[in-house]
Design an enzyme around this catalytic site. Sequence first.
Site, PDB file in Angstrom:
ATOM      1  N   ALA A 173      10.130  22.332  36.142  1.00 38.44           N
ATOM      2  CA  ALA A 173       9.188  21.630  37.013  1.00 38.44           C
ATOM      3  C   ALA A 173       8.026  22.571  37.299  1.00 38.44           C
ATOM      4  CB  ALA A 173       9.871  21.206  38.310  1.00 38.44           C
ATOM      5  N   CYS A 209      37.896   7.797  12.273  1.00 39.47           N
ATOM      6  CA  CYS A 209      38.451   9.089  11.858  1.00 39.47           C
ATOM      7  C   CYS A 209      39.734   8.889  11.062  1.00 39.47           C
ATOM      8  CB  CYS A 209      38.717   9.964  13.081  1.00 39.47           C
ATOM      9  SG  CYS A 209      39.970   9.311  14.216  1.00 39.47           S
ATOM     10  N   ARG A 224      25.779  16.865  42.112  1.00 40.06           N
ATOM     11  CA  ARG A 224      26.101  16.380  43.456  1.00 40.06           C
ATOM     12  C   ARG A 224      25.237  15.205  43.905  1.00 40.06           C
ATOM     13  NH1 ARG A 224      23.292  20.906  43.417  1.00 40.06           N
ATOM     14  NH2 ARG A 224      21.458  21.147  44.738  1.00 40.06           N
ATOM     15  N   GLU A 264      38.382   2.502  18.840  1.00 41.66           N
ATOM     16  CA  GLU A 264      39.083   1.481  18.062  1.00 41.66           C
ATOM     17  C   GLU A 264      40.407   1.058  18.703  1.00 41.66           C
ATOM     18  OE1 GLU A 264      36.904   4.123  14.974  1.00 41.66           O
ATOM     19  OE2 GLU A 264      37.771   4.296  16.983  1.00 41.66           O
TER      20      GLU A 264
END
Length: 349
Positions: free
Chosen positions: A162, A74, A215, A46
Site C-alpha cells: 500500500a 488422478c 482475522r 469426484e
Amino acid sequence: MHRCLELAKLGAGYVAPNPMVGAILVHDDRIIGEGYHQKYGEAHAEPNCIQHAIENGYGHLIPQSSLYVSLEPCVHFGKTPPCADLIIRSNIPKVIIGCRDPFKEVDSRLNDAVVQGKGIEKLKKAGIEVEFGILEKECKELNKRFLGFHTKHRPYIILKWAQTVNHKIAGQGSDRLYITNEFTNRMVHKWRGEEASILIGTNTALSDDPELTTRLWTGKNPVRLVVDMDLKLPPRLKIFDGHVRTIVFNKIKHEENGNLLFYRVTEDVSLVHQIINALYQLKILSVVVEGGTKLLQSFIDEGMWDEARVITNAELIVKSGLEAPQIVSAFKMSEKKIFTDKVEFFNSH
C-alpha cells in the site's frame, strides 16, 4: 464446466498443496450430483460428487450419466484412493474434463510423475468416452498456483503493498502509517486466506508488529514467513505467538519447535532464490510478499514474481518517508476503486 469451476473455488485456501477441483454428474441435462475438493487430505471432487448423487437418491442413474470435472482425475494413491478407479467402478460412461493434470508435462524423474497425469488414458482403456479441453483456459487460470508449482518448480509469487498518492510506503518516524481504509483491509485479509504463505522482512516485523492472519475475514491463516538473518527480532512480536505456523529465514540455525521453524540460509547466494527454493521443498504453493520496500524490490529486480497488487490511497500525502517499490516491465490487468483507495493488479508477463 462453469458450474464445476464455481464449486472448485469453494476450496480456495483449504486444499493446497492439492488443486481446486469441482465435479458434477449430469443425467438427461439435469444435475443429479455435485462435489468439490473441500480440504487437503480428504475426499476429492469426484467421490464427493458421486456420493452426493447417491444421497439424493440418484445412485441408479449414475451408469447412465456424464461426469464433468475441471481437472483430469488422478490415478495415484496419495492420502485418498485414485479417482479414476472410482469412476470406472461406478460404470460412468462419459467423462468431460476441463484440463489435463500438469504431471503429464513434468520430467519423468520427479516423484510420482510416471504414474500421474494418466487419468485420461486409464479411463479410455476402460471403455469410457472422454472429452477434454472444455474451458481449458479458465480451468488452468483457476489452478495457476498448482500448475506453476509443478511445471516451474516454485510457488506462485504475489507482491502486495500500500502506498500514499506520492508513492510512500511508510512514514519517516517509528509510528506505523495506516494507508488503506477498513474496507480495503478486509479485502487484503480475504487475499491472505486464498494463499499458502505470507512474507515480510525484518524492519516490517519490528515497526509494524503485524499478525499476518485473516482475522478480518473468514478463512485459513497463511503460513507466516519472516526474514531475520541475525535472529534479533524479539519473541514478544505477534508473529511468534505460536498460533500459526511461522518460518524464520536466518543464517544461524536450522531447527523446528512446534509451529516455529528456523530455516537456515546463506549470505553468498541470492536470498530470494533461497526462499523460493525452500518454499518449493516445503510444498508451499504460493506466497504473498508484503514488505518492506527492500524485500519487495529484491523480488522485482530478480524478476521473481507473477502478480503485483498495489493499493494507493488517493487522498493521503506524506511529505517524507520510505519510497514504495518500483515495478518495471509489467502488464496492468485491471484496477478498482474502494472509496479512497485505488487497487491495481499487474502481471509480470
